[in-house]
Design an enzyme around this catalytic site. Structure first.
Site, PDB file in Angstrom:
ATOM      1  CB  THR A  58      -0.910  -0.002   1.251  1.00  0.00           C
ATOM      2  OG1 THR A  58      -1.744  -1.162   1.190  1.00  0.00           O
ATOM      3  CG2 THR A  58      -1.764   1.243   1.331  1.00  0.00           C
ATOM      4  CB  CYS A 116      -8.915  -5.469   1.051  1.00  0.00           C
ATOM      5  SG  CYS A 116      -7.211  -5.881   0.735  1.00  0.00           S
TER       6      CYS A 116
HETATM    7  N1  PLP Z   1      -2.076  -4.371  -4.168  1.00  0.00           N
HETATM    8  C1  PLP Z   1      -2.613  -5.595  -4.340  1.00  0.00           C
HETATM    9  C2  PLP Z   1      -2.890  -6.079  -5.718  1.00  0.00           C
HETATM   10  C3  PLP Z   1      -2.907  -6.395  -3.229  1.00  0.00           C
HETATM   11  O1  PLP Z   1      -3.452  -7.593  -3.404  1.00  0.00           O
HETATM   12  C4  PLP Z   1      -2.626  -5.891  -1.938  1.00  0.00           C
HETATM   13  C5  PLP Z   1      -2.983  -6.681  -0.733  1.00  0.00           C
HETATM   14  O2  PLP Z   1      -3.897  -7.464  -0.754  1.00  0.00           O
HETATM   15  C6  PLP Z   1      -2.039  -4.629  -1.818  1.00  0.00           C
HETATM   16  C7  PLP Z   1      -1.777  -3.891  -2.949  1.00  0.00           C
HETATM   17  C8  PLP Z   1      -1.689  -4.063  -0.473  1.00  0.00           C
HETATM   18  O3  PLP Z   1      -0.505  -4.649   0.003  1.00  0.00           O
HETATM   19  P1  PLP Z   1      -0.158  -4.557   1.571  1.00  0.00           P
HETATM   20  O4  PLP Z   1      -1.044  -5.535   2.256  1.00  0.00           O
HETATM   21  O5  PLP Z   1       1.289  -4.948   1.656  1.00  0.00           O
HETATM   22  O6  PLP Z   1      -0.369  -3.154   1.971  1.00  0.00           O
END
Ligand code: PLP
Length: 386
Positions: A72, A327
């Site tokens: 993120t 999420c």
């Molecule tokens: N981008 C994608 C495609 C993801 O699947 C995720 C997490 O599920 C993220 C970004 C976010 O990553 P993080 O959990 O390391 O913040």
């Protein structure tokens, strides 16, 4: 009861080899990489080694890797860092309608501050067409951001052709490769990628560490200010154990990738064929072949909207899968924005089951799911009787 964990797109178990590489940095070694004494220099050397390991996974140079605390944050740094220069013109961005919220929500915020955003919809197969991306470009387009692989349906996007389109109008190309990194070969040089985000916990490193690849020569505005670590782009004392773990995970993924990908494809196909045989009402969502090796997203005709109940039924039977995406647990009742963008109606868009295999899964795990699924489905209420 042993849990059969089939939710590797949400997060993965830390590989014991990654944990071993990290252990000294949790137990005995604790220097600050910015310190000039011996413990500090040892920590700096460990961070440098990890930087080279991450770079090798992407065919990048070590100096092009910025460590972050998550995928993120890497996405935020890429988008805000490029699109928010002090006093600059907001301009225009092309993205897809099926990006992760880390991209979509960040762009929505910037849109309120004057940025213009075009969200290209995928086809019914969950693939974003490079031609549609090209059609969306404008003379003031500053960035194209298309994910390498989708987190909900697992489809792999044609990023090289999207990058080519971006460059045709002088825009940069960013890809959220959080679901792709470590799963199949990525090559930022070959594919013309300017910015790429990844996250350790999606491929057997711990949670809380990620990285942004930033092609040499591109200048970003930092989003976190302070002591100037990571070339001034990401101030904060480095998470040395996490960074060491990410480096080790990249090294393992790079050296074992070919064999592991074909093993996962075989498991995935056993799963799909097994489910189709036992439950003819199921169908695979998204392109059948252009998908991540271990990723399956299933719809169940007649039981649309029952995905949460189904995953809880499976959980009772010791099997961990997800509906749509981890999420979306915050918005469990909401239809998936990915399925809506693919043209599913709002009820069907609430009905997907995501089953994602990883390094520690085997045929027994797949067979356990195949055995549990018909009984779990039998406990659901068909749409027609609701
Ligand atoms: N981008 C994608 C495609 C993801 O699947 C995720 C997490 O599920 C993220 C970004 C976010 O990553 P993080 O959990 O390391 O913040």
């Amino acid at each position: 009861m042993r849990t059969v964990y089939l939710d590797n797109s949400a997060t993965t178990r830390v590989d014991p080899r990654v944990a071993s590489a990290m252990r000294p940095w949790l137990e005995e070694l604790y220097g600050n990489p910015s310190s000039l004494h011996v413990p500090g220099r040892q920590a700096r050397a460990a961070v440098d080694t990890a930087r080279a390991q991450v770079a090798a996974l992407l065919n990048a140079q070590p100096g092009e890797i910025v460590f972050t605390a998550s995928g993120t944050e890497a996405n935020n740094l890429a988008l805000r860092g490029w699109l928010c220069p002090p006093g600059g013109e907001p301009g225009h961005v092309v993205t897809s309608a099926i990006e992760h919220p880390a991209v979509l929500e960040t762009l929505a915020r910037l849109e309120r501050a004057g940025l213009s955003v075009t969200r290209v919809r995928p086809g019914a197969d969950g693939i974003v067409s490079p031609e549609r991306v090209r059609e969306a470009l404008r003379p003031d387009t500053r960035l194209v951001s298309i994910m390498t692989a989708n987190n909900i349906i697992g489809t792999i996007q044609p990023v090289a052709r999207c990058a080519e389109a971006a460059h045709s109008v002088g825009a940069l190309f960013h890809t959220d490769a959080v679901q792709a990194a470590g799963k199949f070969p990525l090559d930022v040089r070959r594919d013309g990628i300017d910015l790429l985000s990844l996250s350790g916990h999606k491929f057997h490193a711990p949670q809380g560490v990620g990285a942004l690849y930033l092609r040499a020569g591109i200048t970003l505005e930092p989003i976190i200010h302070g002591g100037g670590q990571e070339g001034g782009l990401r101030s904060a004392t480095e998470n040395v154990p996490g960074v060491v773990g990410l480096g080790a995970a990249c090294e393992i993924a790079r050296t074992e990738m070919a064999g592991e990908a074909s093993r996962l494809v075989a498991l995935r196909d056993r799963l799909i064929e097994g489910v189709e045989r036992r439950l003819p009402a199921t169908y695979v969502i998204g392109d059948r072949w252009r998908r991540l090796p271990g990723h399956v997203c299933l719809g169940l005709r007649g039981f649309e909207g029952e995905a949460i109940k189904l995953l809880l039924e499976l959980s009772e039977r010791g099997i961990a899968v997800s509906s749509g995406s981890a999420c979306s647990a915050h918005r469990a009742a909401a239809p998936s924005h990915v399925l809506l963008a693919m043209g599913f109606d709002p009820i069907t868009a609430r009905g997907s089951l995501r089953i994602t295999l990883g390094r520690f899964n085997d045929e027994q795990d797949v067979d356990a799911l195949l055995e549990a699924l018909p009984a779990a489905v039998a406990g659901l209420t068909p749409l027609t009787t609701r």
